[in-house]
Write an enzyme that holds these catalytic residues in place. Structure first.
Site, PDB file in Angstrom:
ATOM      1  N   PHE A  58       0.832  -1.039   0.299  1.00 37.99           N
ATOM      2  CA  PHE A  58      -0.082  -0.175  -0.117  1.00 37.99           C
ATOM      3  C   PHE A  58       0.782   1.375  -0.177  1.00 37.99           C
ATOM      4  CE2 PHE A  58      -2.138   3.735   1.772  1.00 37.99           C
ATOM      5  CZ  PHE A  58      -4.155   3.731   0.718  1.00 37.99           C
TER       6      PHE A  58
ATOM      7  N   ASP B 124       9.197   3.033   2.223  1.00 29.90           N
ATOM      8  CA  ASP B 124       7.851   3.477   2.561  1.00 29.90           C
ATOM      9  C   ASP B 124       8.154   3.208   4.077  1.00 29.90           C
ATOM     10  OD1 ASP B 124       6.237   4.922   3.115  1.00 29.90           O
ATOM     11  OD2 ASP B 124       4.189   3.135   1.004  1.00 29.90           O
TER      12      ASP B 124
ATOM     13  N   LYS C  56       2.482  10.453   7.395  1.00 34.08           N
ATOM     14  CA  LYS C  56       1.624  10.134   8.544  1.00 34.08           C
ATOM     15  C   LYS C  56       1.497  10.849  10.026  1.00 34.08           C
ATOM     16  CE  LYS C  56      -1.382   6.807   6.965  1.00 34.08           C
ATOM     17  NZ  LYS C  56      -0.610   5.703   6.232  1.00 34.08           N
TER      18      LYS C  56
HETATM   19  C1  PLP Z   1      -1.152   5.854   4.512  1.00 36.35           C
HETATM   20  C2  PLP Z   1       0.392   5.899   3.866  1.00 36.35           C
HETATM   21  C3  PLP Z   1      -0.103   5.816   2.185  1.00 36.35           C
HETATM   22  C4  PLP Z   1      -0.658   7.379   2.147  1.00 36.35           C
HETATM   23  O1  PLP Z   1      -0.366   8.282   2.387  1.00 36.35           O
HETATM   24  P1  PLP Z   1      -1.427   9.485   2.232  1.00 36.35           P
HETATM   25  O2  PLP Z   1      -1.300  10.530   3.611  1.00 36.35           O
HETATM   26  O3  PLP Z   1      -3.516   8.349   3.159  1.00 36.35           O
HETATM   27  O4  PLP Z   1      -2.065   9.612   1.197  1.00 36.35           O
HETATM   28  C5  PLP Z   1       1.284   5.293   1.121  1.00 36.35           C
HETATM   29  N1  PLP Z   1       2.239   3.821   2.262  1.00 36.35           N
HETATM   30  C6  PLP Z   1       1.830   4.139   2.900  1.00 36.35           C
HETATM   31  C7  PLP Z   1       3.119   2.863   3.899  1.00 36.35           C
HETATM   32  C8  PLP Z   1       0.629   4.285   4.323  1.00 36.35           C
HETATM   33  O5  PLP Z   1       0.732   3.938   5.136  1.00 36.35           O
END
Ligand code: PLP
Length: 408
Positions: free
Chosen positions: A149, A234, A263
């Site tokens: 994700f 990420d 986040k």
């Molecule tokens: C939440 C998340 C995203 C996307 O972040 P948004 O602020 O919702 O665009 C990307 N990568 C990971 C691992 C995430 O948990």
């Protein structure tokens, strides 16, 4: 919508009906309407209190409205909130310097949402590939993992394996190769001369808090170094204290080439994301090639600076490690009792697979809501626990007790 735990026409029902009448249905929220929040607790419009064990999918690592973060935001609101990058502002340099230092890196490119930061990392890796590595024009490839994700943009759903996230949103962005997560042999086979980056979550959050096999991240590091490929981690959900370390990569002693953060960097107040790397890698950008009106704005920098200062002492990471051990020990008891079939995770982060005999993840989340605990299901039988790092040992114990009770 009437719900099991409230009679029709309560304030909750009326507010949910209003939301459903005028909001696109791109989410399926649990039937609770939050009015206020503080620390690890939220209060709904009818005065019921809930222990928040989701913490905005890790956007609220320091809990709701942490006094230090609120004070930093309020002070900045009284000074200047937005300049755009057309001009300098007096918080920007400090934010970039302190974030680079926290990451042990040199250069920062701030954005707003996580998805934008991952998009920025994709552009960074491609340009680095053409200008530094020497990949022929238009040929750059990035290797990613199945069940990843990375966000919701058209490019990021192009590299998703989740049908619901992808279907009907094509045509898809080319240039990505997907290999099974945790499989070094498959990764090695997928890397070619034109590979510019391997993009991975060091622990897959949305997939159900999947921790890769021991040695995987170190193996990715060795392979990418050997093949002159950028390792892009990420850490949007796994980073900034969640796993008991500043970054989840640290559990294997690994430093990637690029961190993607989001986040919790915004303290649960404003969206703040960033790509952090070396001067050589982020140095590929020239004015006009990338940007964002709100990226690196004064309010974001002020809140982000306070987040970075809080993480600088190591106390939050230590707290997540200690409380995480407690959480995982108590979840393992639920597994021993046969109520859950698997427990995964690190630190204050857990994916818990519910034995289907006790209901789906969604049903368990609804039962927990009725018991004053907020969690969210992910992918059928799994619920995800990501308590704010301000949670106390006693609150965690109580929360897991509610989970036990919700599992009959
Ligand atoms: C939440 C998340 C995203 C996307 O972040 P948004 O602020 O919702 O665009 C990307 N990568 C990971 C691992 C995430 O948990």
């Amino acid at each position: 919508m009437s719900t099991a735990h409230t009679p029709p026409h309560t304030p909750t029902d009326l507010l949910i009906a209003a939301a459903e009448a005028h909001s696109a249905r791109n989410y399926d929220p649990l039937p609770v309407v939050v009015a206020t929040a503080e620390g690890a607790w939220v209060t709904d419009v009818e005065g019921r209190r809930y222990l928040d064990l989701l913490a905005g999918y890790s956007a609220l690592n320091f809990g709701h409205r942490h006094p230090r973060l609120i004070a930093a935001a309020k002070a900045q609101l009284d000074r200047v909130t937005l300049t755009s990058r057309a001009f300098h502002h007096d918080r920007y340099g400090d934010f970039c310097a302190r974030l680079a230092e926290l990451c042990g890196m040199e250069t920062v490119l701030p954005m707003n949402t996580g998805a934008e930061a991952v998009e920025t990392a994709v552009k960074t890796a491609r340009k680095w590939g053409y200008r530094v590595k020497g990949v022929p024009a238009g040929m750059a490839r990035i290797v990613v993992a199945g069940n990843n994700f990375h966000g919701r943009t058209t490019t990021l759903v192009s590299l998703s394996t989740d049908t619901a996230a992808r279907a009907d949103f094509g045509p898809y962005t080319p240039g990505f190769t997907i290999v099974p997560y945790g499989d070094l042999t498959a990764l090695r086979a997928a890397v070619t001369e034109n590979t510019v980056a391997v993009l991975l979550e060091p622990i897959q959050g949305e997939a159900g808090v999947i921790v890769p096999p021991p040695g995987y991240l170190a193996g990715v590091r060795a392979l990418t170094r050997e093949r002159n490929v950028l390792f892009v981690a990420d850490e949007i959900q796994s980073g900034l204290g969640r796993t008991g370390r500043t970054f989840a990569c640290e559990h294997e002693g690994v430093v990637p080439d690029v961190y993607v953060l989001g986040k919790a960097l915004g303290g649960g107040i404003v969206p703040v994301s960033a790509v952090v790397s070396s001067a050589a890698v982020l140095g590929v950008f020239r004015p006009g090639e990338h940007g964002s009106t709100f990226g690196g704005n004064p309010l974001a920098c002020a809140v982000g600076l306070e987040v970075i200062a809080m993480l600088g002492t190591g106390e939050w990471q230590e707290r997540a490690a200690v409380l995480g051990d407690q959480l995982h020990a108590s979840l393992r008891e639920l597994a021993a009792e046969g109520r859950v079939t698997a427990v995964r995770g690190r630190g204050l982060w857990a994916g818990v697979d519910i034995d289907p005999a006790y209901g789906t993840g969604r049903e368990v989340a609804e039962r927990l809501l009725g018991r004053g605990v907020l969690v969210k299901d992910t992918h059928g039988p799994t619920i995800r626990l990501a308590p704010p790092l301000v949670v106390t040992a006693e609150e965690l114990r109580w929360g897991v007790e509610q989970l036990r009770a919700a599992l009959g």
